[in-house]
Structures are given as structure tokens and as C-alpha cells.
Write a protein that holds these residues in place. Structure first.
Motif, PDB file in Angstrom:
ATOM      1  N   SER A   1      23.485  12.723  24.377  1.00  0.00           N
ATOM      2  CA  SER A   1      22.416  13.702  24.180  1.00  0.00           C
ATOM      3  C   SER A   1      23.014  15.074  23.905  1.00  0.00           C
ATOM      4  CB  SER A   1      21.501  13.764  25.415  1.00  0.00           C
ATOM      5  OG  SER A   1      22.160  14.398  26.479  1.00  0.00           O
TER       6      SER A   1
ATOM      7  N   GLN B   1      16.275  19.336  22.081  1.00  0.00           N
ATOM      8  CA  GLN B   1      17.064  18.324  22.782  1.00  0.00           C
ATOM      9  C   GLN B   1      16.754  16.943  22.205  1.00  0.00           C
ATOM     10  OE1 GLN B   1      19.472  18.674  25.141  1.00  0.00           O
ATOM     11  NE2 GLN B   1      19.268  20.882  24.830  1.00  0.00           N
ATOM     12  N   PHE B   2      17.720  16.068  22.263  1.00  0.00           N
ATOM     13  CA  PHE B   2      17.534  14.688  21.810  1.00  0.00           C
ATOM     14  C   PHE B   2      18.571  13.814  22.481  1.00  0.00           C
ATOM     15  CE2 PHE B   2      20.587  16.524  18.891  1.00  0.00           C
ATOM     16  CZ  PHE B   2      21.560  15.548  18.822  1.00  0.00           C
ATOM     17  N   GLU B   3      18.327  12.518  22.421  1.00  0.00           N
ATOM     18  CA  GLU B   3      19.304  11.529  22.861  1.00  0.00           C
ATOM     19  C   GLU B   3      19.276  10.383  21.873  1.00  0.00           C
ATOM     20  OE1 GLU B   3      20.159  10.278  27.099  1.00  0.00           O
ATOM     21  OE2 GLU B   3      19.135   8.472  26.347  1.00  0.00           O
TER      22      GLU B   3
END
Length: 184
Positions: A69, A57-59
Motif C-alpha cells: 500500500s 491511499q491504495f493497496e
């Protein structure tokens, strides 16, 4: 006068002799056998996350400063494309990514390797003025997401399934058919 000619001749002979010796020494060094290096054949050492792994996961922010995200695409397939404005193959595949996203409705997220851009966000903004895209371009200004996904070459594209698992990966440019075949 004879002494000067003799001195110059000796200096020239010394220089020529020195150059000859240096050339011979380099020749002998080049002829020495080099130690054998084992070539890695395990694809796992070549870098990047692989098919079957969970997509981290990332934003990141868009060029307009809006946070996006991977979790925003939870429950659906998504195309994650790592790119840069200076990368010719990235530019070549852009029309394919745009067409694919518009035709299928499958979200495409472009992750720009902003830390590798000469002028950072300004290069991305200028490029998007020239070539507008229909999907978000996310700015990876610190290279954190690029590092998390262990991207070793641009472009690199991941197809992520609705369950968050990587279902396909391509290092190098993609086209509409490749994307379509990997998202069935």
C-alpha cells in the motif's frame, strides 16, 4: 445485340452519373463551415491529479500476490509510476527508474495498468522474466487506482512527499535527472 449494348451503355451512364452526384455532394459537405470549437486551456481539465493534492491511499498486490500500500511508504518520499508492458515509453524509462531507486533509496512503486494488458497478469509476468526490476510492480487489475489518480496517458509518474502531498508530476517518460531534481 444492339439492345444489349444500349442497355449496358444506359446502365453505365447511370452509374457514372450517380457516382458524380455522390462525389459532388460529398465535396459540398466538406466545404461547409464547421462550427467553432473552443479549445480548453485550463490544465485542470486535462486529467490526472495535480501537484499540491493529497495522494489517495491504495493497496494492490505484487505479481507474487503480496499486498503493498502507499501507506507502507508513509513518512518518506515515493515515486509512483503508472505503466504497461505494451507501452514503448514505459519500457524506455524503466532503466532510469531502476537506477534512481537503487542510487537514492527512495521507494519506487510501479503500478501496472493490468486491465489494459492483452493477457493481464501473464503479460506482466512474461515481461518481468525478460526485464527484472528492483522495485515492486503492483497489479491494478480493475483499473481502480488508475481511475482514482485519473491517469490519462502512460507512463505517468508522481512524486509524493513524506506528508502524502504530490510534489511533482510527469505525463510521459521520466529520466534520472528529472527524478533527482524533483526529490531534492
Amino acid at each position: 445485340m444492339r439492345f444489349h449494348k444500349l442497355a449496358i451503355s444506359l446502365i453505365m451512364a447511370g452509374l457514372i452519373g450517380g457516382l458524380a452526384y455522390k462525389g459532388y455532394d460529398e465535396y459540398k459537405t466538406s466545404q461547409a463551415s464547421e462550427p467553432t470549437v473552443e479549445v480548453a486551456t485550463d490544465d485542470g481539465v486535462l486529467g490526472g491529479l495535480e501537484v499540491g493534492q493529497r495522494a489517495p491511499q491504495f493497496e494492490l498486490e505484487t505479481t507474487e500476490g503480496q499486498p503493498v500500500s502507499l501507506a507502507d511508504c508513509e513518512g518518506q518520499q515515493v515515486i509512483l509510476n503508472f505503466c504497461a508492458t505494451w507501452c514503448p515509453p514505459c519500457r524506455e524509462e524503466l532503466s532510469e527508474l531502476i537506477e534512481f531507486g537503487e542510487d537514492t533509496g527512495i521507494p519506487v512503486l510501479g503500478v501496472n495498468a493490468t486491465k489494459n494488458e492483452r493477457l493481464g497478469k501473464r503479460d506482466v509476468d512474461a515481461f518481468l522474466q525478460e526485464v527484472p526490476v528492483s522495485f515492486p510492480i503492483l497489479l491494478d487489475e480493475t483499473g481502480t487506482v488508475e481511475k482514482t489518480y485519473r491517469v490519462v496517458a502512460l507512463p505517468t509518474t508522481y512524486v509524493i512527499g513524506p506528508d502524502g502531498i504530490i510534489t511533482a508530476k510527469q505525463v510521459g517518460p521520466v529520466d534520472f535527472d528529472w527524478l533527482h531534481d524533483r526529490t531534492k
